[in-house]
Design an enzyme around this catalytic site. Structure first.
Site, PDB file in Angstrom:
ATOM      1  N   GLU A 128       0.835  -1.198   0.000  1.00  0.00           N
ATOM      2  CA  GLU A 128       0.000   0.000   0.000  1.00  0.00           C
ATOM      3  C   GLU A 128       0.872   1.252   0.000  1.00  0.00           C
ATOM      4  OE1 GLU A 128      -3.701   1.826   2.563  1.00  0.00           O
ATOM      5  OE2 GLU A 128      -1.891   1.204   3.622  1.00  0.00           O
ATOM      6  N   TRP A 174      -8.552  -1.663   0.330  1.00  0.00           N
ATOM      7  CA  TRP A 174      -9.329  -0.531  -0.188  1.00  0.00           C
ATOM      8  C   TRP A 174     -10.584  -0.969  -0.944  1.00  0.00           C
ATOM      9  CZ3 TRP A 174      -9.112   4.535   0.810  1.00  0.00           C
ATOM     10  CH2 TRP A 174      -7.954   5.029   1.422  1.00  0.00           C
ATOM     11  N   TYR A 223      -4.590   9.928  -0.637  1.00  0.00           N
ATOM     12  CA  TYR A 223      -3.195   9.909  -0.188  1.00  0.00           C
ATOM     13  C   TYR A 223      -2.128  10.178  -1.256  1.00  0.00           C
ATOM     14  CZ  TYR A 223      -5.124   7.972   4.111  1.00  0.00           C
ATOM     15  OH  TYR A 223      -5.836   7.782   5.251  1.00  0.00           O
ATOM     16  N   CYS A 256      -6.770   9.691   6.864  1.00  0.00           N
ATOM     17  CA  CYS A 256      -6.738   9.508   8.315  1.00  0.00           C
ATOM     18  C   CYS A 256      -5.332   9.848   8.829  1.00  0.00           C
ATOM     19  CB  CYS A 256      -7.125   8.086   8.683  1.00  0.00           C
ATOM     20  SG  CYS A 256      -8.827   7.676   8.260  1.00  0.00           S
ATOM     21  N   ARG A 295      -5.655  12.054  12.208  1.00  0.00           N
ATOM     22  CA  ARG A 295      -6.871  12.723  12.696  1.00  0.00           C
ATOM     23  C   ARG A 295      -7.891  11.726  13.241  1.00  0.00           C
ATOM     24  NH1 ARG A 295     -11.401  11.756   9.711  1.00  0.00           N
ATOM     25  NH2 ARG A 295     -10.945  10.761   7.721  1.00  0.00           N
ATOM     26  N   SER A 296      -7.947  10.537  12.630  1.00  0.00           N
ATOM     27  CA  SER A 296      -8.920   9.518  13.008  1.00  0.00           C
ATOM     28  C   SER A 296      -8.224   8.172  12.986  1.00  0.00           C
ATOM     29  CB  SER A 296     -10.098   9.521  12.029  1.00  0.00           C
ATOM     30  OG  SER A 296     -10.995   8.452  12.296  1.00  0.00           O
ATOM     31  N   ASP A 313      -8.642   3.985  13.860  1.00  0.00           N
ATOM     32  CA  ASP A 313      -9.224   2.712  14.251  1.00  0.00           C
ATOM     33  C   ASP A 313      -8.082   1.894  14.864  1.00  0.00           C
ATOM     34  OD1 ASP A 313     -10.109   0.094  14.382  1.00  0.00           O
ATOM     35  OD2 ASP A 313     -10.755  -0.030  12.301  1.00  0.00           O
ATOM     36  N   ASN A 332      -0.803   1.414  10.277  1.00  0.00           N
ATOM     37  CA  ASN A 332      -0.293   2.783  10.238  1.00  0.00           C
ATOM     38  C   ASN A 332       1.079   2.890  10.873  1.00  0.00           C
ATOM     39  OD1 ASN A 332      -3.644   3.796  11.105  1.00  0.00           O
ATOM     40  ND2 ASN A 332      -2.771   3.671   9.059  1.00  0.00           N
ATOM     41  N   ALA A 346     -15.121  -1.147   9.116  1.00  0.00           N
ATOM     42  CA  ALA A 346     -16.224  -0.191   9.043  1.00  0.00           C
ATOM     43  C   ALA A 346     -16.004   0.715   7.840  1.00  0.00           C
ATOM     44  CB  ALA A 346     -16.290   0.651  10.323  1.00  0.00           C
TER      45      ALA A 346
END
Length: 319
Positions: A72, A94, A136, A197, A221-222, A224, A232, A318
């Site tokens: 990725e 994705w 991105y 994110c 910012r967000s 999971d 990440n 989600a």
């Protein structure tokens, strides 16, 4: 900079991640979120990882498919926004977003697996339905610019390659405070399948000469925490190591900072299982080749040593 972790699990780098997961699940604010699933969330969190000696924040309490995350990242660096190159490599992370758009816009409620097969086998279908918008990689290597014309209109100018610019600025001015790669393009958020994110990467150099160490701060910012954060952390650490190699530095520290840091309510089984496990081992990354530029790495350039994770724990994404 943190010292190398000791053999006991209390000092293990992964303990910081597990402590964050426990804190969110036990004390987070329960909320209804965009997806309708519901989360437990906290405002603001920080994790720090020493990358010296090839160390990577690769979780051991469940298997993290680091090659998928690496593919990725390499896809981001191409500037590509269509999922087809990922699909052809077996990368699935994705797929749900363009599938949901296809079903919504056409009314054809085909299965996700069927949709992905069509993306792989039909280039024209992939061009129409596989694109994610300017996500991105597009912002990283081709941030759009516009020029004012004499007739009073605007025309598109040359895109800005932020990653290449960061490499050059690190080489030219290591002490600078502008080594930033930004994904949050406000003007184009509405065209993205998912706004970024992990949005802001800032690089920082400590030491000088042969002692120079490249550090990275990632603001997300967000987040999971159960499904997204393991990927990440790996990707940010890998990006840091690649940038360090390209600028003749050693990797220093990864500092991860999260804004809305959450766990989904339907991940309860994953959380319980993972928190019951003990982290073990200290995997290391070897980059076996130095390519000409940051954009020329291949998946074969990365080898992970001493990674013996516990079994994967499946949970729904989600969308």
């Amino acid at each position: 900079m943190e010292s190398a972790p000791g053999p006991d699990s209390a000092a293990h780098y992964e303990t910081r991640y597990l402590d964050l997961m426990r804190r969110i699940w036990e004390r987070g604010d329960e909320r209804v979120d965009r997806t309708g699933i519901g989360t437990r969330s906290i405002c603001g969190a920080e994790l720090r990882f020493d990358l010296a000696g090839g160390a990577m924040p690769l979780l051991t309490t469940k298997r993290v498919y680091w090659k998928t995350a690496t593919r990725e990242l390499l896809w981001f660096l191409t500037g590509e926004t269509n999922i087809r190159p990922l699909v052809l490599q077996g990368v699935k992370i994705w797929n749900e977003w363009p599938h949901a758009r296809y079903v919504r816009e056409t009314g054809d409620n085909i299965a996700l697996e069927t949709f992905v097969e069509r993306i792989a086998g039909d280039e024209a279908f992939a061009e129409r339905w596989g694109d994610l918008g300017p996500v991105y990689g597009k912002q990283w290597v081709d941030w759009p610019t516009y020029r004012y014309r004499r007739d009073g209109l605007y025309e598109k100018g040359p895109g800005i390659n932020q990653v290449a610019a960061a490499v050059e600025s690190l080489r030219a001015d290591p002490a600078g405070r502008r080594h930033i790669v930004e994904g949050w393009n406000v003007a184009e958020l509405g065209r993205m399948a998912l706004p970024p994110c992990h949005k802001t990467y800032q690089f920082h150099v400590s030491g000088s000469g042969t002692e120079a160490r490249l550090n990275c701060i990632l603001y997300q910012r967000s987040c999971d925490v159960a499904l997204g954060l393991p990927f990440n952390l790996w990707s940010a650490a890998l990006f840091t190591r690649m940038m360090a190699q390209q600028t003749d530095m050693e990797a220093g520290e990864l500092v991860w900072m999260g804004g809305d840091v959450h766990l989904y309510l339907n991940h309860a089984h994953l959380i319980a299982e993972q928190l019951a496990r003990e982290p073990k081992g200290h995997p290391r990354l070897e980059i076996v080749r130095r390519p000409p530029t940051i954009f020329d790495y291949d998946i074969e350039d990365f080898v992970v040593h001493d990674y013996a994770p516990q079994p994967p724990i499946k949970a729904p994404v989600a969308v």
